[in-house]
Design a protein around this motif. Structure first.
Motif, PDB file in Angstrom:
ATOM      1  N   GLY A 180       0.820  -1.202   0.000  1.00 31.79           N
ATOM      2  CA  GLY A 180       0.000   0.000   0.000  1.00 31.79           C
ATOM      3  C   GLY A 180       0.854   1.251   0.000  1.00 31.79           C
ATOM      4  N   PHE A 181       0.207   2.390   0.199  1.00 31.13           N
ATOM      5  CA  PHE A 181       0.890   3.688   0.195  1.00 31.13           C
ATOM      6  C   PHE A 181       0.429   4.428   1.441  1.00 31.13           C
ATOM      7  CE2 PHE A 181       1.781   8.022  -1.449  1.00 31.13           C
ATOM      8  CZ  PHE A 181       3.082   7.823  -1.886  1.00 31.13           C
ATOM      9  N   THR A 182       1.277   4.470   2.448  1.00 30.17           N
ATOM     10  CA  THR A 182       0.928   5.025   3.752  1.00 30.17           C
ATOM     11  C   THR A 182       1.405   6.477   3.841  1.00 30.17           C
ATOM     12  OG1 THR A 182       1.201   2.835   4.732  1.00 30.17           O
ATOM     13  CG2 THR A 182       1.115   4.719   6.238  1.00 30.17           C
ATOM     14  N   VAL A 183       0.496   7.374   4.156  1.00 30.99           N
ATOM     15  CA  VAL A 183       0.835   8.797   4.217  1.00 30.99           C
ATOM     16  C   VAL A 183       0.926   9.250   5.677  1.00 30.99           C
ATOM     17  CG1 VAL A 183       0.151  11.136   3.574  1.00 30.99           C
ATOM     18  CG2 VAL A 183      -0.239   9.223   1.991  1.00 30.99           C
ATOM     19  N   ILE A 184       2.068   9.814   6.003  1.00 30.64           N
ATOM     20  CA  ILE A 184       2.335  10.406   7.316  1.00 30.64           C
ATOM     21  C   ILE A 184       2.336  11.917   7.123  1.00 30.64           C
ATOM     22  CG2 ILE A 184       3.972  10.526   9.235  1.00 30.64           C
ATOM     23  CD1 ILE A 184       5.191   7.887   8.135  1.00 30.64           C
ATOM     24  N   ALA A 185       1.545  12.642   7.907  1.00 27.64           N
ATOM     25  CA  ALA A 185       1.417  14.079   7.681  1.00 27.64           C
ATOM     26  C   ALA A 185       1.344  14.825   9.004  1.00 27.64           C
ATOM     27  CB  ALA A 185       0.180  14.373   6.841  1.00 27.64           C
ATOM     28  N   GLY A 186       1.748  16.097   8.940  1.00 27.69           N
ATOM     29  CA  GLY A 186       1.685  16.948  10.117  1.00 27.69           C
ATOM     30  C   GLY A 186       2.683  18.082  10.009  1.00 27.69           C
ATOM     31  N   PRO A 187       2.738  18.939  10.998  1.00 32.03           N
ATOM     32  CA  PRO A 187       3.592  20.119  10.931  1.00 32.03           C
ATOM     33  C   PRO A 187       5.056  19.796  11.216  1.00 32.03           C
ATOM     34  CG  PRO A 187       2.512  20.047  13.053  1.00 32.03           C
ATOM     35  CD  PRO A 187       1.952  18.891  12.253  1.00 32.03           C
ATOM     36  N   CYS A 188       5.913  20.679  10.747  1.00 31.94           N
ATOM     37  CA  CYS A 188       7.332  20.546  11.079  1.00 31.94           C
ATOM     38  C   CYS A 188       7.508  20.587  12.588  1.00 31.94           C
ATOM     39  CB  CYS A 188       8.126  21.673  10.414  1.00 31.94           C
ATOM     40  SG  CYS A 188       9.881  21.689  10.844  1.00 31.94           S
ATOM     41  N   SER A 189       6.863  21.548  13.245  1.00 34.91           N
ATOM     42  CA  SER A 189       6.992  21.715  14.690  1.00 34.91           C
ATOM     43  C   SER A 189       5.626  21.757  15.361  1.00 34.91           C
ATOM     44  CB  SER A 189       7.735  23.011  15.030  1.00 34.91           C
ATOM     45  OG  SER A 189       9.073  22.966  14.603  1.00 34.91           O
ATOM     46  N   VAL A 190       5.553  21.140  16.514  1.00 31.22           N
ATOM     47  CA  VAL A 190       4.372  21.267  17.358  1.00 31.22           C
ATOM     48  C   VAL A 190       4.433  22.647  18.017  1.00 31.22           C
ATOM     49  CG1 VAL A 190       3.111  20.330  19.315  1.00 31.22           C
ATOM     50  CG2 VAL A 190       4.390  18.796  17.797  1.00 31.22           C
ATOM     51  N   GLU A 191       3.330  23.399  17.913  1.00 30.29           N
ATOM     52  CA  GLU A 191       3.321  24.773  18.428  1.00 30.29           C
ATOM     53  C   GLU A 191       2.338  24.949  19.582  1.00 30.29           C
ATOM     54  OE1 GLU A 191       2.530  27.134  14.975  1.00 30.29           O
ATOM     55  OE2 GLU A 191       4.300  26.405  13.900  1.00 30.29           O
TER      56      GLU A 191
ATOM     57  N   GLN B 278      -6.339   3.633  -7.063  1.00 27.94           N
ATOM     58  CA  GLN B 278      -7.387   2.798  -7.646  1.00 27.94           C
ATOM     59  C   GLN B 278      -6.903   2.148  -8.939  1.00 27.94           C
ATOM     60  OE1 GLN B 278     -10.734   5.462  -8.033  1.00 27.94           O
ATOM     61  NE2 GLN B 278     -11.566   4.893  -6.018  1.00 27.94           N
ATOM     62  N   ILE B 279      -6.189   2.936  -9.752  1.00 27.32           N
ATOM     63  CA  ILE B 279      -5.671   2.407 -11.016  1.00 27.32           C
ATOM     64  C   ILE B 279      -4.658   1.299 -10.774  1.00 27.32           C
ATOM     65  CG2 ILE B 279      -4.335   2.993 -13.087  1.00 27.32           C
ATOM     66  CD1 ILE B 279      -5.535   5.826 -12.861  1.00 27.32           C
ATOM     67  N   GLU B 280      -3.778   1.512  -9.764  1.00 26.54           N
ATOM     68  CA  GLU B 280      -2.721   0.550  -9.474  1.00 26.54           C
ATOM     69  C   GLU B 280      -3.169  -0.560  -8.522  1.00 26.54           C
ATOM     70  OE1 GLU B 280       0.312   0.457 -10.705  1.00 26.54           O
ATOM     71  OE2 GLU B 280       0.087   2.251 -11.949  1.00 26.54           O
ATOM     72  N   ASN B 281      -4.430  -0.469  -8.046  1.00 25.76           N
ATOM     73  CA  ASN B 281      -4.960  -1.443  -7.098  1.00 25.76           C
ATOM     74  C   ASN B 281      -4.097  -1.488  -5.829  1.00 25.76           C
ATOM     75  OD1 ASN B 281      -6.842  -3.317  -6.213  1.00 25.76           O
ATOM     76  ND2 ASN B 281      -5.646  -5.073  -6.992  1.00 25.76           N
TER      77      ASN B 281
ATOM     78  N   ASN C  63      -6.399  18.011  -1.536  1.00 22.28           N
ATOM     79  CA  ASN C  63      -6.372  17.866  -2.991  1.00 22.28           C
ATOM     80  C   ASN C  63      -5.330  16.834  -3.421  1.00 22.28           C
ATOM     81  OD1 ASN C  63      -8.360  19.810  -3.331  1.00 22.28           O
ATOM     82  ND2 ASN C  63      -6.894  21.489  -3.577  1.00 22.28           N
ATOM     83  N   LEU C  64      -4.166  16.878  -2.786  1.00 21.29           N
ATOM     84  CA  LEU C  64      -3.119  15.902  -3.090  1.00 21.29           C
ATOM     85  C   LEU C  64      -3.601  14.486  -2.793  1.00 21.29           C
ATOM     86  CD1 LEU C  64      -0.254  14.913  -3.749  1.00 21.29           C
ATOM     87  CD2 LEU C  64       0.400  15.530  -1.401  1.00 21.29           C
ATOM     88  N   MET C  65      -4.232  14.291  -1.652  1.00 22.44           N
ATOM     89  CA  MET C  65      -4.698  12.960  -1.286  1.00 22.44           C
ATOM     90  C   MET C  65      -5.768  12.462  -2.245  1.00 22.44           C
ATOM     91  SD  MET C  65      -2.928  11.809   1.221  1.00 22.44           S
ATOM     92  CE  MET C  65      -3.941  10.420   1.756  1.00 22.44           C
ATOM     93  N   SER C  66      -6.627  13.354  -2.718  1.00 18.74           N
ATOM     94  CA  SER C  66      -7.648  12.957  -3.694  1.00 18.74           C
ATOM     95  C   SER C  66      -7.007  12.448  -4.972  1.00 18.74           C
ATOM     96  CB  SER C  66      -8.567  14.145  -4.003  1.00 18.74           C
ATOM     97  OG  SER C  66      -9.300  14.528  -2.865  1.00 18.74           O
ATOM     98  N   GLN C  67      -5.949  13.112  -5.417  1.00 23.19           N
ATOM     99  CA  GLN C  67      -5.238  12.684  -6.629  1.00 23.19           C
ATOM    100  C   GLN C  67      -4.532  11.358  -6.407  1.00 23.19           C
ATOM    101  OE1 GLN C  67      -2.939  16.318  -6.998  1.00 23.19           O
ATOM    102  NE2 GLN C  67      -4.125  16.958  -8.771  1.00 23.19           N
ATOM    103  N   LEU C  68      -3.895  11.214  -5.257  1.00 25.40           N
ATOM    104  CA  LEU C  68      -3.186   9.969  -4.968  1.00 25.40           C
ATOM    105  C   LEU C  68      -4.153   8.784  -4.869  1.00 25.40           C
ATOM    106  CD1 LEU C  68      -0.563  11.198  -2.329  1.00 25.40           C
ATOM    107  CD2 LEU C  68      -0.123  10.512  -4.700  1.00 25.40           C
ATOM    108  N   LYS C  69      -5.333   9.024  -4.339  1.00 23.05           N
ATOM    109  CA  LYS C  69      -6.321   7.953  -4.227  1.00 23.05           C
ATOM    110  C   LYS C  69      -6.785   7.485  -5.612  1.00 23.05           C
ATOM    111  CE  LYS C  69      -7.981   9.336   0.348  1.00 23.05           C
ATOM    112  NZ  LYS C  69      -9.070  10.005   1.116  1.00 23.05           N
ATOM    113  N   LYS C  70      -6.862   8.406  -6.567  1.00 19.28           N
ATOM    114  CA  LYS C  70      -7.220   8.015  -7.937  1.00 19.28           C
ATOM    115  C   LYS C  70      -6.137   7.120  -8.536  1.00 19.28           C
ATOM    116  CE  LYS C  70      -9.937  12.190  -8.874  1.00 19.28           C
ATOM    117  NZ  LYS C  70     -10.023  13.457  -9.661  1.00 19.28           N
ATOM    118  N   TYR C  71      -4.865   7.494  -8.290  1.00 17.87           N
ATOM    119  CA  TYR C  71      -3.769   6.668  -8.781  1.00 17.87           C
ATOM    120  C   TYR C  71      -3.792   5.296  -8.109  1.00 17.87           C
ATOM    121  CZ  TYR C  71      -1.838  11.127 -10.464  1.00 17.87           C
ATOM    122  OH  TYR C  71      -1.656  12.338 -11.078  1.00 17.87           O
TER     123      TYR C  71
END
Length: 337
Positions: free
Chosen positions: A95-106, A331-334, A321-329
């Motif tokens: 799969g393709f696991t996305v880790i996201a968040g800020p550079c620094s906790v504020e 689906q194509i790649e299963n 928006n990025l995640m929406s595009q990646l999800k389309k890819y």
């Protein structure tokens, strides 16, 4: 040297086999696989007669020498991909696991808001810096212990596992609630730290040093693995070249090389690679296309006022928006995302 075992060998026989070699001064690594299981022998194996072991030991099918300086991380020793599980999140299973968040906790509101918004878009793990290594001693250095507490609060509020960077060995007791311990690019060859982190019993996210070769990255992973940690995630985050148009130069080919050399998962950090938020989506798509196991991407709810790396951070809408595009890819790649 790696010994490929015959099918159906009992665990007690394997343990006795390893114990025998360890009594002779060698270290061993157990590498179970889909097609076969293996035991890797680490030490000065030049005097070991492989043929004699194969002919005289009933559990050994065949043996071969491992020519790479890294053993535990080598695909020669462990043919199957390593799959790392954190709660209900997996990395390295195709799969393709996305880790996201800020550079620094504020603040608590900042980190919890980002955690909720990135989770809604499909992020599986929350990143955030509590301790920040900065080029200038006058730059924001992170909230330290308070930042770790705020990450824990965001984890409790959203259920997202958390990953954050450790700076030195004295901080290990503070990371009890951290799910993945990150080794930053500056510390990739801090071997004392690598050995201590390997003993923590947690998955480790290891970033490639900005001037380090791929083999040096794998040798750093070897330090962690030789200390008892088999769950290492490798991260390509850009290397230093003569080019100054971007913060670093993303070595996208490193994913291909690493996938051939090692069984460990490989992810891409497009944010630190380019340092410019408008380039992050394209590099993220490239990471997916080249077969990376995921992304480590910076997201901030107010990048213009971020205390660290706002210029390379996506806002929640851009991340969505990025995640929406990646999800389309996907689906194509299963592939799952």
């Amino acid at each position: 040297m790696v010994f490929i075992l015959k099918k159906g060998v009992s665990q007690s026989a394997v343990q006795e086999f390893r114990k025998d070699w360890e009594s002779k001064g060698f270290s061993t690594i157990w590498a179970p696989g889909t097609d076969h299981d293996a035991v890797c022998l680490i030490g000065n194996t030049s005097t070991v007669d492989m043929d004699a072991v194969v002919y005289t030991n009933p559990i050994v099918a065949y043996a071969r020498r491992v020519t790479e300086p890294y053993k535990a991380a080598s695909r020669t020793v462990h043919e199957d991909n390593t799959v790392i599980t954190i709660g209900d999140v997996t990395i390295g299973d195709g799969g393709f696991t996305v880790i996201a968040g800020p550079c620094s906790v504020e603040t608590e509101d900042q980190i919890t808001t980002i955690a909720r918004l990135t989770k809604q878009s499909g992020a599986k793990i929350l990143r955030g810096g509590a301790f920040k290594p900065r080029t200038s001693p006058y730059s924001f250095q992170g909230l330290g212990k308070e930042g770790l507490a705020l990450l824990s609060a965001a984890k409790k509020a959203t259920g997202l596992p958390i990953v954050t960077e450790i700076m030195n060995q004295t901080q290990t007791p503070l990371f009890e609630d951290v799910d993945i311990v990150q080794i930053g690019a500056r510390n990739m060859q801090n071997y004392d730290l690598l050995k201590e982190v390997g003993k923590m019993g947690k998955p480790v996210l290891l970033k490639r040093g900005l001037s380090s070769s791929i083999d040096e990255l794998l040798m750093s992973a070897e330090y962690i693995m030789s200390s008892g940690c088999s769950d290492v995630i490798l991260c390509e985050r850009g290397i230093r070249t003569f080019e100054t148009s971007t913060r670093n130069t993303l070595d996208i080919s490193a994913v291909c090389v690493l996938k051939e050399k090692t069984h460990l998962p490989v992810i891409i950090d497009p944010s630190h690679a380019c340092g410019i938020r408008s380039y992050v989506p394209a590099l993220s798509k490239a990471a997916f296309a080249v077969g990376a196991d995921g992304l480590l991407v910076e997201v901030h709810n107010d990048p213009a006022h971020a205390l660290c790396d706002g210029a390379q951070s996506l806002d929640p809408e851009q991340f969505g928006n990025l995640m929406s595009q990646l999800k389309k890819y996907a689906q194509i790649e299963n592939r799952s995302i």
